[in-house]
Design a protein around this motif. Sequence first.
Motif, PDB file in Angstrom:
ATOM      1  N   TYR A 127     -15.784   4.064   6.157  1.00  0.00           N
ATOM      2  CA  TYR A 127     -15.856   2.748   5.519  1.00  0.00           C
ATOM      3  C   TYR A 127     -15.799   2.858   3.994  1.00  0.00           C
ATOM      4  O   TYR A 127     -15.126   2.067   3.338  1.00  0.00           O
ATOM      5  N   ARG A 128     -16.489   3.841   3.433  1.00  0.00           N
ATOM      6  CA  ARG A 128     -16.451   4.032   1.973  1.00  0.00           C
ATOM      7  C   ARG A 128     -15.022   4.283   1.494  1.00  0.00           C
ATOM      8  O   ARG A 128     -14.597   3.741   0.472  1.00  0.00           O
ATOM      9  N   GLU A 129     -14.281   5.099   2.222  1.00  0.00           N
ATOM     10  CA  GLU A 129     -12.883   5.362   1.854  1.00  0.00           C
ATOM     11  C   GLU A 129     -12.036   4.102   2.030  1.00  0.00           C
ATOM     12  O   GLU A 129     -11.187   3.787   1.191  1.00  0.00           O
ATOM     13  N   TRP A 135       0.829  -1.200   0.000  1.00  0.00           N
ATOM     14  CA  TRP A 135       0.000   0.000   0.000  1.00  0.00           C
ATOM     15  C   TRP A 135       0.863   1.249   0.000  1.00  0.00           C
ATOM     16  O   TRP A 135       1.933   1.287   0.596  1.00  0.00           O
ATOM     17  N   VAL A 141      -9.392  -1.319   0.205  1.00  0.00           N
ATOM     18  CA  VAL A 141      -9.613  -2.744   0.463  1.00  0.00           C
ATOM     19  C   VAL A 141     -10.873  -3.155  -0.292  1.00  0.00           C
ATOM     20  O   VAL A 141     -11.961  -3.199   0.269  1.00  0.00           O
ATOM     21  N   ASP A 142     -10.712  -3.453  -1.574  1.00  0.00           N
ATOM     22  CA  ASP A 142     -11.880  -3.738  -2.401  1.00  0.00           C
ATOM     23  C   ASP A 142     -12.248  -5.218  -2.442  1.00  0.00           C
ATOM     24  O   ASP A 142     -13.236  -5.597  -3.043  1.00  0.00           O
ATOM     25  N   SER A 143     -11.497  -6.040  -1.765  1.00  0.00           N
ATOM     26  CA  SER A 143     -11.749  -7.480  -1.720  1.00  0.00           C
ATOM     27  C   SER A 143     -12.350  -7.855  -0.367  1.00  0.00           C
ATOM     28  O   SER A 143     -11.839  -7.461   0.678  1.00  0.00           O
ATOM     29  N   LYS A 144     -13.442  -8.622  -0.405  1.00  0.00           N
ATOM     30  CA  LYS A 144     -14.087  -9.084   0.829  1.00  0.00           C
ATOM     31  C   LYS A 144     -13.128  -9.983   1.620  1.00  0.00           C
ATOM     32  O   LYS A 144     -13.099  -9.927   2.850  1.00  0.00           O
ATOM     33  N   GLU A 202     -10.676  -7.825   3.399  1.00  0.00           N
ATOM     34  CA  GLU A 202     -11.369  -7.140   4.492  1.00  0.00           C
ATOM     35  C   GLU A 202     -11.514  -8.073   5.699  1.00  0.00           C
ATOM     36  O   GLU A 202     -11.273  -7.673   6.839  1.00  0.00           O
ATOM     37  N   LYS A 212     -13.018   1.047   1.731  1.00  0.00           N
ATOM     38  CA  LYS A 212     -13.331   0.102   0.657  1.00  0.00           C
ATOM     39  C   LYS A 212     -12.672   0.484  -0.662  1.00  0.00           C
ATOM     40  O   LYS A 212     -12.496  -0.366  -1.529  1.00  0.00           O
ATOM     41  N   LYS A 213     -12.276   1.734  -0.829  1.00  0.00           N
ATOM     42  CA  LYS A 213     -11.529   2.129  -2.028  1.00  0.00           C
ATOM     43  C   LYS A 213     -10.141   1.502  -2.032  1.00  0.00           C
ATOM     44  O   LYS A 213      -9.564   1.241  -3.084  1.00  0.00           O
ATOM     45  N   GLU A 267      -2.797   5.280   1.082  1.00  0.00           N
ATOM     46  CA  GLU A 267      -3.702   4.153   1.369  1.00  0.00           C
ATOM     47  C   GLU A 267      -3.611   3.742   2.837  1.00  0.00           C
ATOM     48  O   GLU A 267      -4.637   3.469   3.475  1.00  0.00           O
TER      49      GLU A 267
END
Length: 88
Positions: free
Chosen positions: A43-45, A11, A50-53, A56, A47-48, A15
């Motif tokens: 959380y929205r930021e 990262w 960490v886009d993988s479940k 996460e 997820k930008k 990030e």
Amino acid sequence: MDYEYPFENDWSMEEIVTVISFYNCIEKAYEEGIARDELMDGYREFKKVVDSKALEKQLDQRFKEASSYSIYETMKQAKENDYIRMKL
């Protein structure tokens, strides 16, 4: 707090700052309480970055091991409440 935040080695500094900012929101939910809007913005930021479940879930597990605070449980409460005050 006497623990290290989990993050990925590849990262960027930006990030890492974004993810740590979200961890701070989770800490705030446990330590003093947080408005759902503030938590969801973080959380929205998050997820930008960490886009993988799967990632996460890994970060949640590592963060919980380090701090005893659960990202999953906190976000679950955010679905049901306007103000989140978590208990250990």
